[in-house]
Design a protein around this motif. Structure first.
Motif, PDB file in Angstrom:
ATOM      1  N   SER A   6       0.842  -1.196   0.000  1.00 58.04           N
ATOM      2  CA  SER A   6       0.000   0.000   0.000  1.00 58.04           C
ATOM      3  C   SER A   6       0.878   1.248   0.000  1.00 58.04           C
ATOM      4  O   SER A   6       1.724   1.418   0.881  1.00 58.04           O
ATOM      5  CB  SER A   6      -0.892   0.023   1.242  1.00 58.04           C
ATOM      6  N   LEU A   7       0.678   2.124  -0.934  1.00 58.20           N
ATOM      7  CA  LEU A   7       1.469   3.353  -1.034  1.00 58.20           C
ATOM      8  C   LEU A   7       1.071   4.386   0.026  1.00 58.20           C
ATOM      9  O   LEU A   7       1.636   5.465   0.070  1.00 58.20           O
ATOM     10  CB  LEU A   7       1.350   3.947  -2.433  1.00 58.20           C
ATOM     11  N   HIS A   8       0.136   4.046   0.884  1.00 58.16           N
ATOM     12  CA  HIS A   8      -0.280   4.944   1.960  1.00 58.16           C
ATOM     13  C   HIS A   8       0.490   4.700   3.249  1.00 58.16           C
ATOM     14  O   HIS A   8       0.222   5.338   4.259  1.00 58.16           O
ATOM     15  CB  HIS A   8      -1.783   4.806   2.213  1.00 58.16           C
ATOM     16  N   ARG A   9       1.426   3.765   3.236  1.00 61.36           N
ATOM     17  CA  ARG A   9       2.237   3.423   4.400  1.00 61.36           C
ATOM     18  C   ARG A   9       3.713   3.490   4.000  1.00 61.36           C
ATOM     19  O   ARG A   9       4.041   3.433   2.832  1.00 61.36           O
ATOM     20  CB  ARG A   9       1.909   2.009   4.879  1.00 61.36           C
ATOM     21  N   GLN A  10       4.589   3.562   4.989  1.00 61.83           N
ATOM     22  CA  GLN A  10       6.017   3.574   4.680  1.00 61.83           C
ATOM     23  C   GLN A  10       6.546   2.148   4.615  1.00 61.83           C
ATOM     24  O   GLN A  10       6.087   1.272   5.362  1.00 61.83           O
ATOM     25  CB  GLN A  10       6.786   4.378   5.722  1.00 61.83           C
ATOM     26  N   PRO A  11       7.521   1.901   3.728  1.00 64.17           N
ATOM     27  CA  PRO A  11       8.116   0.566   3.656  1.00 64.17           C
ATOM     28  C   PRO A  11       8.656   0.134   5.018  1.00 64.17           C
ATOM     29  O   PRO A  11       9.222   0.925   5.762  1.00 64.17           O
ATOM     30  CB  PRO A  11       9.254   0.740   2.654  1.00 64.17           C
ATOM     31  N   GLY A  12       8.449  -1.142   5.324  1.00 65.17           N
ATOM     32  CA  GLY A  12       8.900  -1.711   6.574  1.00 65.17           C
ATOM     33  C   GLY A  12       7.787  -1.879   7.585  1.00 65.17           C
ATOM     34  O   GLY A  12       7.867  -2.718   8.476  1.00 65.17           O
ATOM     35  N   TRP A  13       6.718  -1.112   7.455  1.00 66.01           N
ATOM     36  CA  TRP A  13       5.599  -1.213   8.380  1.00 66.01           C
ATOM     37  C   TRP A  13       4.642  -2.333   7.998  1.00 66.01           C
ATOM     38  O   TRP A  13       3.859  -2.780   8.817  1.00 66.01           O
ATOM     39  CB  TRP A  13       4.823   0.090   8.438  1.00 66.01           C
ATOM     40  N   GLU A  14       4.669  -2.754   6.763  1.00 68.00           N
ATOM     41  CA  GLU A  14       3.740  -3.754   6.249  1.00 68.00           C
ATOM     42  C   GLU A  14       4.486  -5.044   5.894  1.00 68.00           C
ATOM     43  O   GLU A  14       5.698  -5.022   5.674  1.00 68.00           O
ATOM     44  CB  GLU A  14       3.044  -3.217   4.990  1.00 68.00           C
TER      45      GLU A  14
END
Length: 81
Positions: free
Chosen positions: A22-30
């Motif tokens: 999801s482009l609404h979150r920062q990489p690493g959180w998902e």
């Protein structure tokens, strides 16, 4: 990449993610994403807590992300280190 402007909050991240990310979150959180976050210098892998990794970074820094295929490991750099 050279960071030209860190923005008002400095909430920048460099990383890798799968195509369903999801482009609404920062990489690493998902799941299936990896990120090096500017504001705290922490490395995140499928977690919002992260782990100590390197220094915080921002405007004027050169940040990079690499993949070592032989060991299947990801690394991040700041100003060549």
């Amino acid at each position: 990449a050279t960071v030209l402007d860190a923005g008002e909050r400095g909430a920048l991240c460099i990383g890798l993610a799968g195509e369903s990310f999801s482009l609404h979150r920062q990489p690493g959180w998902e799941p299936d994403s990896f990120g090096y976050h500017a504001e705290d210098g922490r490395k995140y892998t499928d977690s919002e807590r992260g782990e100590v990794y390197g220094p915080a970074w921002g405007a004027g820094d050169v940040v990079g992300c690499g993949l070592v295929n032989a060991t299947r490991s990801i690394f991040f750099t700041r100003n060549g280190q």
